[in-house]
Design an enzyme around this catalytic site. Sequence first.
Site, PDB file in Angstrom:
ATOM      1  N   GLY A  15      43.795  24.054 -24.615  1.00 18.77           N
ATOM      2  CA  GLY A  15      44.519  23.536 -25.773  1.00 18.77           C
ATOM      3  C   GLY A  15      44.174  24.321 -27.023  1.00 18.77           C
ATOM      4  O   GLY A  15      43.606  25.417 -26.956  1.00 18.77           O
ATOM      5  N   LYS A 189      31.548  12.855 -38.323  1.00 15.57           N
ATOM      6  CA  LYS A 189      32.812  13.357 -37.798  1.00 15.57           C
ATOM      7  C   LYS A 189      33.692  12.209 -37.323  1.00 15.57           C
ATOM      8  O   LYS A 189      34.909  12.217 -37.525  1.00 15.57           O
ATOM      9  CB  LYS A 189      32.535  14.335 -36.656  1.00 15.57           C
ATOM     10  CG  LYS A 189      33.792  14.902 -35.987  1.00 15.57           C
ATOM     11  CD  LYS A 189      34.650  15.696 -36.937  1.00 15.57           C
ATOM     12  CE  LYS A 189      35.793  16.381 -36.200  1.00 15.57           C
ATOM     13  NZ  LYS A 189      36.713  17.094 -37.117  1.00 15.57           N
ATOM     14  N   SER A 256      45.323  16.028 -34.379  1.00 13.79           N
ATOM     15  CA  SER A 256      45.560  15.973 -32.935  1.00 13.79           C
ATOM     16  C   SER A 256      46.251  14.675 -32.541  1.00 13.79           C
ATOM     17  O   SER A 256      47.066  14.648 -31.611  1.00 13.79           O
ATOM     18  CB  SER A 256      44.234  16.116 -32.183  1.00 13.79           C
ATOM     19  OG  SER A 256      43.330  15.094 -32.561  1.00 13.79           O
ATOM     20  N   GLU A 268      43.567   9.764 -28.696  1.00 12.52           N
ATOM     21  CA  GLU A 268      42.134   9.488 -28.582  1.00 12.52           C
ATOM     22  C   GLU A 268      41.730   8.277 -29.423  1.00 12.52           C
ATOM     23  O   GLU A 268      40.579   8.148 -29.819  1.00 12.52           O
ATOM     24  CB  GLU A 268      41.334  10.720 -28.994  1.00 12.52           C
ATOM     25  CG  GLU A 268      41.495  11.897 -28.037  1.00 12.52           C
ATOM     26  CD  GLU A 268      40.743  13.136 -28.479  1.00 12.52           C
ATOM     27  OE1 GLU A 268      39.839  13.562 -27.738  1.00 12.52           O
ATOM     28  OE2 GLU A 268      41.064  13.677 -29.547  1.00 12.52           O
TER      29      GLU A 268
END
Length: 307
Positions: A15, A189, A256, A268
Amino acid sequence: MERVGFVNVWIIGGGSVGLLLASYASKAGANVTVVTNGKEQAEALNREGVSLLRNSIASFHPVDAIPFECLSSLKTATIIFLAVKEHQVKRVLTKISKLKINSPIFFLQNGMNHITLMQELRNSVYVGIVEHGALKHSNVKVEHTGIGIMRIGHVLGDELELKPFWDKLSSVGYSVDVEGEWLEVMKRKLIVNAVINPLTALYELKNGELLHDETIVSIMKKLCQEAIMTLQLKDHEDIWTYIIQVCQNTKENKSSMLRDIESGNQTEIDAISGYILREGLKRKISLPYTLDVYHQIKQKERSDIDG
């Protein structure tokens, strides 16, 4: 080209993150093999290498490639980077376990669901927090859309002496920083992802466009506060400033999660907002804003599948 101590880099996942890392690792002089999801991409990479686009300038970097289904050995790997989505990690680790590979493994996933899986491994384990922006244009072409840092933390096992390789990666344009407090870096993060990714997907905005709407900025602040409270981040005074900086540095990026929604793929969200909700439940903390965006993303996922 100068080879960096004959470092054999295996990257599982073709990816945007995998291709970006592959192009710079090749540029840095490593021997690079990309493990792809399908045969077509592997054949194209073997034939053409990776085309890296940065500041409208294209460069080409040779790599080897093999489809995941044909993977029979990783014994030559100095490092294995897992550049797959969170929900694909278990499948990949099962394959690695069957092959009895002892090479160090770097996890590059968003979210924190994979912490349990990491701690069950006998390999040396690292986490890489990728803050570089990447956009995949084709099976062989990736654009470096946001210049950031890959923050690396050592989690388990023997620590490799890879400073020459990290320095070389940084020198060719893919900045790397080795961190001591890997768990705190992961938490920071996660908070950034929990604030930015769901809102870009819900409002269909690029990262930088979030800052143009006062209502959205207000929701961002609430999500940030809920995540900090739940994850009990040690040093959180500058986290809001950091989120703003990430939005500005990657202002032209589509997250994403937004790209997954647009493509009809699984997001996700369970590894990001879902993880925060589960931690909040353990601590009996009410998280109304995180719960709301979680349910909205899950609804979008179902709508895409049904549609």
